[in-house]
Design an enzyme around this catalytic site. Structure first.
Site, PDB file in Angstrom:
ATOM      1  N   TYR A  71       1.088  -1.247  -0.383  1.00 31.35           N
ATOM      2  CA  TYR A  71       0.281   0.140  -0.076  1.00 31.35           C
ATOM      3  C   TYR A  71       0.971   1.132   0.258  1.00 31.35           C
ATOM      4  O   TYR A  71       0.601   1.905  -0.447  1.00 31.35           O
ATOM      5  CB  TYR A  71      -1.116  -0.340   1.083  1.00 31.35           C
ATOM      6  CG  TYR A  71      -2.449  -1.203   0.739  1.00 31.35           C
ATOM      7  CD1 TYR A  71      -3.632  -0.625  -0.447  1.00 31.35           C
ATOM      8  CD2 TYR A  71      -2.214  -2.484   1.005  1.00 31.35           C
ATOM      9  CE1 TYR A  71      -4.230  -0.824  -0.282  1.00 31.35           C
ATOM     10  CE2 TYR A  71      -3.327  -3.022   0.490  1.00 31.35           C
ATOM     11  CZ  TYR A  71      -4.023  -2.574  -0.379  1.00 31.35           C
ATOM     12  OH  TYR A  71      -4.926  -3.319  -0.342  1.00 31.35           O
ATOM     13  N   ASP A 117      -7.907   5.781  -5.411  1.00 34.86           N
ATOM     14  CA  ASP A 117      -6.198   6.008  -5.828  1.00 34.86           C
ATOM     15  C   ASP A 117      -6.622   7.628  -5.771  1.00 34.86           C
ATOM     16  O   ASP A 117      -5.784   8.677  -5.768  1.00 34.86           O
ATOM     17  CB  ASP A 117      -5.796   5.777  -7.174  1.00 34.86           C
ATOM     18  CG  ASP A 117      -7.019   6.346  -8.322  1.00 34.86           C
ATOM     19  OD1 ASP A 117      -7.324   7.393  -7.901  1.00 34.86           O
ATOM     20  OD2 ASP A 117      -7.502   5.515  -9.447  1.00 34.86           O
ATOM     21  N   HIS A 141     -14.648   1.968  -2.373  1.00 34.20           N
ATOM     22  CA  HIS A 141     -13.540   0.862  -1.623  1.00 34.20           C
ATOM     23  C   HIS A 141     -12.566   1.336  -1.010  1.00 34.20           C
ATOM     24  O   HIS A 141     -11.479   1.047  -1.245  1.00 34.20           O
ATOM     25  CB  HIS A 141     -13.525   0.201  -2.964  1.00 34.20           C
ATOM     26  CG  HIS A 141     -14.313  -0.824  -3.947  1.00 34.20           C
ATOM     27  ND1 HIS A 141     -13.797  -1.766  -4.814  1.00 34.20           N
ATOM     28  CD2 HIS A 141     -14.842  -1.952  -3.031  1.00 34.20           C
ATOM     29  CE1 HIS A 141     -14.869  -2.351  -4.932  1.00 34.20           C
ATOM     30  NE2 HIS A 141     -15.545  -2.409  -3.763  1.00 34.20           N
ATOM     31  N   CYS A 201      -2.143   6.629  21.398  1.00 32.37           N
ATOM     32  CA  CYS A 201      -2.899   5.147  21.100  1.00 32.37           C
ATOM     33  C   CYS A 201      -1.921   4.027  20.431  1.00 32.37           C
ATOM     34  O   CYS A 201      -1.562   3.464  20.970  1.00 32.37           O
ATOM     35  CB  CYS A 201      -4.447   5.271  19.901  1.00 32.37           C
ATOM     36  SG  CYS A 201      -5.171   3.400  19.333  1.00 32.37           S
TER      37      CYS A 201
HETATM   38  C1  BJW Z   1      -9.184   0.266 -19.612  1.00 32.08           C
HETATM   39  C2  BJW Z   1      -8.421   0.874 -19.621  1.00 32.08           C
HETATM   40  C3  BJW Z   1      -8.284   1.943 -20.316  1.00 32.08           C
HETATM   41  C4  BJW Z   1      -7.711  -1.112 -18.675  1.00 32.08           C
HETATM   42  N1  BJW Z   1      -9.669   1.903 -20.717  1.00 32.08           N
HETATM   43  N2  BJW Z   1     -10.316   0.233 -19.853  1.00 32.08           N
HETATM   44  C5  BJW Z   1     -21.402 -11.953  -4.771  1.00 32.08           C
HETATM   45  C6  BJW Z   1     -21.147 -13.242  -5.659  1.00 32.08           C
HETATM   46  C7  BJW Z   1     -20.246 -13.851  -5.606  1.00 32.08           C
HETATM   47  C8  BJW Z   1     -19.173 -12.862  -4.525  1.00 32.08           C
HETATM   48  C9  BJW Z   1     -19.528 -12.394  -3.934  1.00 32.08           C
HETATM   49  C10 BJW Z   1     -20.865 -11.415  -3.655  1.00 32.08           C
HETATM   50  N3  BJW Z   1     -21.120 -10.593  -2.920  1.00 32.08           N
HETATM   51  C11 BJW Z   1     -20.177  -9.788  -2.540  1.00 32.08           C
HETATM   52  C12 BJW Z   1     -19.010 -11.349  -2.895  1.00 32.08           C
HETATM   53  C13 BJW Z   1     -17.302 -11.493  -2.299  1.00 32.08           C
HETATM   54  C14 BJW Z   1     -16.663 -10.539  -2.491  1.00 32.08           C
HETATM   55  C15 BJW Z   1     -16.581 -10.642  -4.641  1.00 32.08           C
HETATM   56  O1  BJW Z   1     -16.959  -9.559  -5.589  1.00 32.08           O
HETATM   57  N4  BJW Z   1     -15.980 -11.682  -5.366  1.00 32.08           N
HETATM   58  C16 BJW Z   1     -15.584 -11.671  -6.479  1.00 32.08           C
HETATM   59  C17 BJW Z   1     -13.821 -11.502  -6.768  1.00 32.08           C
HETATM   60  C18 BJW Z   1     -16.358 -12.958  -6.967  1.00 32.08           C
HETATM   61  N5  BJW Z   1     -17.232  -9.115  -2.617  1.00 32.08           N
HETATM   62  C19 BJW Z   1     -16.707  -8.456  -1.478  1.00 32.08           C
HETATM   63  O2  BJW Z   1     -16.259  -9.585  -0.476  1.00 32.08           O
HETATM   64  C20 BJW Z   1     -17.193  -6.208  -1.139  1.00 32.08           C
HETATM   65  N6  BJW Z   1     -17.793  -6.922  -0.729  1.00 32.08           N
HETATM   66  C21 BJW Z   1     -19.107  -7.477   0.209  1.00 32.08           C
HETATM   67  O3  BJW Z   1     -19.966  -7.584  -0.691  1.00 32.08           O
HETATM   68  O4  BJW Z   1     -19.503  -7.560   1.206  1.00 32.08           O
HETATM   69  C22 BJW Z   1     -21.197  -7.739   2.016  1.00 32.08           C
HETATM   70  C23 BJW Z   1     -21.070  -9.882   1.463  1.00 32.08           C
HETATM   71  C24 BJW Z   1     -18.751 -10.117   1.067  1.00 32.08           C
HETATM   72  C25 BJW Z   1     -18.421 -11.785   1.741  1.00 32.08           C
HETATM   73  C26 BJW Z   1     -19.705 -12.567   0.635  1.00 32.08           C
HETATM   74  C27 BJW Z   1     -20.907 -11.383   0.673  1.00 32.08           C
HETATM   75  C28 BJW Z   1     -20.902 -10.427   1.102  1.00 32.08           C
HETATM   76  C29 BJW Z   1     -15.686  -6.202  -1.163  1.00 32.08           C
HETATM   77  C30 BJW Z   1     -15.205  -6.385  -2.307  1.00 32.08           C
HETATM   78  C31 BJW Z   1     -13.993  -5.251  -2.324  1.00 32.08           C
HETATM   79  C32 BJW Z   1     -12.907  -5.508  -3.278  1.00 32.08           C
HETATM   80  N7  BJW Z   1     -11.915  -4.641  -2.610  1.00 32.08           N
HETATM   81  C33 BJW Z   1     -10.548  -4.153  -3.348  1.00 32.08           C
HETATM   82  C34 BJW Z   1     -10.027  -4.096  -3.037  1.00 32.08           C
HETATM   83  C35 BJW Z   1      -9.473  -2.395  -2.994  1.00 32.08           C
HETATM   84  C36 BJW Z   1      -8.772  -2.008  -2.305  1.00 32.08           C
HETATM   85  C37 BJW Z   1      -6.634  -1.359  -3.223  1.00 32.08           C
HETATM   86  O5  BJW Z   1      -6.995  -1.263  -4.324  1.00 32.08           O
HETATM   87  O6  BJW Z   1      -6.236  -2.548  -2.366  1.00 32.08           O
HETATM   88  O7  BJW Z   1     -10.863  -3.011  -4.624  1.00 32.08           O
HETATM   89  S1  BJW Z   1     -10.195  -5.942  -5.203  1.00 32.08           S
HETATM   90  C38 BJW Z   1     -10.303  -4.883  -6.291  1.00 32.08           C
HETATM   91  O8  BJW Z   1     -11.045  -5.026  -7.689  1.00 32.08           O
HETATM   92  C39 BJW Z   1     -10.222  -3.334  -6.124  1.00 32.08           C
HETATM   93  C40 BJW Z   1     -11.162  -3.091  -7.403  1.00 32.08           C
HETATM   94  O9  BJW Z   1     -12.233  -1.483  -6.987  1.00 32.08           O
HETATM   95  C41 BJW Z   1     -11.626  -3.669  -7.419  1.00 32.08           C
HETATM   96  C42 BJW Z   1     -13.098  -4.391  -9.127  1.00 32.08           C
HETATM   97  O10 BJW Z   1     -11.673  -4.646  -9.904  1.00 32.08           O
HETATM   98  P1  BJW Z   1     -12.244  -3.460 -11.633  1.00 32.08           P
HETATM   99  O11 BJW Z   1     -11.830  -1.731 -10.771  1.00 32.08           O
HETATM  100  O12 BJW Z   1     -12.517  -3.796 -12.138  1.00 32.08           O
HETATM  101  O13 BJW Z   1     -10.149  -3.689 -11.776  1.00 32.08           O
HETATM  102  P2  BJW Z   1      -9.917  -4.890 -13.186  1.00 32.08           P
HETATM  103  O14 BJW Z   1      -8.380  -4.572 -12.624  1.00 32.08           O
HETATM  104  O15 BJW Z   1     -10.343  -5.611 -12.638  1.00 32.08           O
HETATM  105  O16 BJW Z   1     -10.256  -4.060 -14.453  1.00 32.08           O
HETATM  106  C43 BJW Z   1      -9.613  -2.948 -15.072  1.00 32.08           C
HETATM  107  C44 BJW Z   1     -10.567  -2.965 -16.213  1.00 32.08           C
HETATM  108  O17 BJW Z   1     -10.214  -1.513 -16.821  1.00 32.08           O
HETATM  109  C45 BJW Z   1      -9.795  -3.836 -17.071  1.00 32.08           C
HETATM  110  O18 BJW Z   1     -11.415  -4.467 -17.881  1.00 32.08           O
HETATM  111  C46 BJW Z   1      -9.060  -3.435 -18.216  1.00 32.08           C
HETATM  112  O19 BJW Z   1      -9.984  -4.160 -20.384  1.00 32.08           O
HETATM  113  C47 BJW Z   1      -9.787  -1.801 -18.707  1.00 32.08           C
HETATM  114  N8  BJW Z   1      -8.750  -1.005 -18.479  1.00 32.08           N
HETATM  115  N9  BJW Z   1      -7.286   0.128 -19.165  1.00 32.08           N
HETATM  116  C48 BJW Z   1     -10.577   1.270 -20.590  1.00 32.08           C
HETATM  117  N10 BJW Z   1      -7.133   3.104 -20.847  1.00 32.08           N
HETATM  118 ZN    ZN Z   2      -5.846   3.813  17.074  1.00 31.51          ZN
END
Ligand code: BJW
Ligand code: ZN
Length: 294
Positions: A71, A117, A141, A201
């Site tokens: 991070y 970011d 997030h 703390c």
């Molecule tokens: C371009 C480009 C250019 C490139 N122009 N395009 C239902 C079903 C199944 C599972 C679950 C569900 N509900 C919840 C879950 C569990 C879980 C989940 O979703 N798991 C999946 C993997 C299936 N979700 C959670 O746990 C969430 N919490 C929650 O729902 O709580 C209640 C709950 C919990 C457990 C069970 C049930 C309910 C929390 C999710 C937190 C995600 N955290 C992260 C890290 C954040 C901190 C950090 O940054 O370090 O968030 S993970 C990571 O993925 C980050 C991102 O925000 C997130 C999404 O990624 P994103 O933004 O889509 O990036 P990429 O890299 O995947 O894609 C980039 C895209 O850009 C690509 O498509 C490229 O083509 C494109 N691109 N350049 C245009 N120039």
């Molecule tokens: Zn503290």
């Protein structure tokens, strides 16, 4: 050079004119042109680790030094980066004084970003607006520039560079990994009463982001926003992480329309999209909105 067919452009512009409750949903692709690595596909590695394997509460409790170094590296990368033309476009759409040119029927735009970011907020600041405080931007997030104390739960903004002396220099990915002792990691400064004296703390801080398995604090507010949404622009997200991956489908189910901007459109996008703008969002968004961003 990216291009959009004239008929797609015409129909999208007409939809923008009519939209009463537009929403933009952003993912990592929005910031790719600013030099911020995405999570999946090329760029999703930090040293030899898959970035996603470090974004969990389990990884943090097993190895807080490794997770903090990851991070710290990302904070330093973002501090050096600048908003790109897609962030600037959104900042104009969010601006109360400029929005009516592009979205004449709507009283507001909500930007729901999965990105941590801070670049969307910085694009707003560049034009003299604070879109985070005004509620225009929802960082669902969390933020790299917020910390949470694991002892007293104190939450506060933090833009220090480096965030702790122990992490200084560890952001360089070409260096071999060396563990930072726990006391050198970011510690809580919140003043707390200890018997008769008041002292910091000193609890271990964690990044103020939402990891897998953790709940999304703003989720109720987001569902309320999506309830009436008649146009959602889905920008640079792989739509693989829930709940965000379900938002476009929800808008569609309620009769709204979906515009996807992505380098590579996935199966989710093809199911829901009324417009598929395939290419770099930093080129296609200014083009589709007719916004000058230089
Ligand atoms: C371009 C480009 C250019 C490139 N122009 N395009 C239902 C079903 C199944 C599972 C679950 C569900 N509900 C919840 C879950 C569990 C879980 C989940 O979703 N798991 C999946 C993997 C299936 N979700 C959670 O746990 C969430 N919490 C929650 O729902 O709580 C209640 C709950 C919990 C457990 C069970 C049930 C309910 C929390 C999710 C937190 C995600 N955290 C992260 C890290 C954040 C901190 C950090 O940054 O370090 O968030 S993970 C990571 O993925 C980050 C991102 O925000 C997130 C999404 O990624 P994103 O933004 O889509 O990036 P990429 O890299 O995947 O894609 C980039 C895209 O850009 C690509 O498509 C490229 O083509 C494109 N691109 N350049 C245009 N120039
Ligand atoms: Zn503290």
């Amino acid at each position: 050079m990216a291009s959009i067919s004239q008929s797609q452009l015409r129909s999208f512009k007409a939809a923008l004119k009519e939209a009463k409750k537009p929403v933009a949903l952003a993912g990592a692709g929005l910031s790719a042109a600013s030099g911020i690595p995405t999570f999946r596909g090329a760029g999703g590695l930090w040293r030899e680790h898959d970035a996603l394997s470090l974004a969990t509460p389990e990884a943090f409790s097993m190895d807080p030094s490794k997770v903090w170094q990851f991070y710290h590296y990302r904070r330093e990368t973002c501090l050096r980066a600048s908003p790109n033309s897609a962030h600037r476009c959104l900042a104009k759409l969010l601006s109360p004084s400029q929005r009516s040119k592009y979205l004449p029927s709507s009283g507001s735009l909500h930007l729901i970003t999965q990105n941590v970011d801070g670049l969307s907020a910085r694009a707003g600041t560049e034009i003299g607006e604070d879109h985070v405080t005004s509620g225009g931007i929802l960082e669902m997030h969390g933020s790299l520039f917020r910390t949470v104390c694991t002892s007293c739960n104190d939450v506060r903004p933090n833009f220090e560079s480096p965030i702790s002396e122990g992490l200084r220099g560890t952001e360089d990915p070409s260096l071999e990994y060396r563990e930072t002792p726990l006391e050198g990691l970011p510690r809580c400064e919140n003043l707390t009463r200890w018997s008769r004296s008041i002292q910091p703390c000193r609890g271990l801080l964690r990044p103020g982001v939402v990891w897998f398995g953790e709940s999304i604090p703003a989720l109720d507010e987001i569902y309320e926003i999506l309830e009436g949404c008649d146009l959602i622009m889905v920008l640079g997200t792989s739509s693989t992480v829930y709940p965000a991956a379900g938002f476009a489908g929800q808008v569609k189910m309620n009769g709204g329309r979906v515009a996807v901007f992505n380098l590579e459109c996935g199966p989710q996008d093809r199911i829901h999209a009324d417009w598929l703008f395939q290419g770099a969002v930093e080129e296609l968004l200014p083009l589709a909105l007719g916004i000058e961003t230089q």
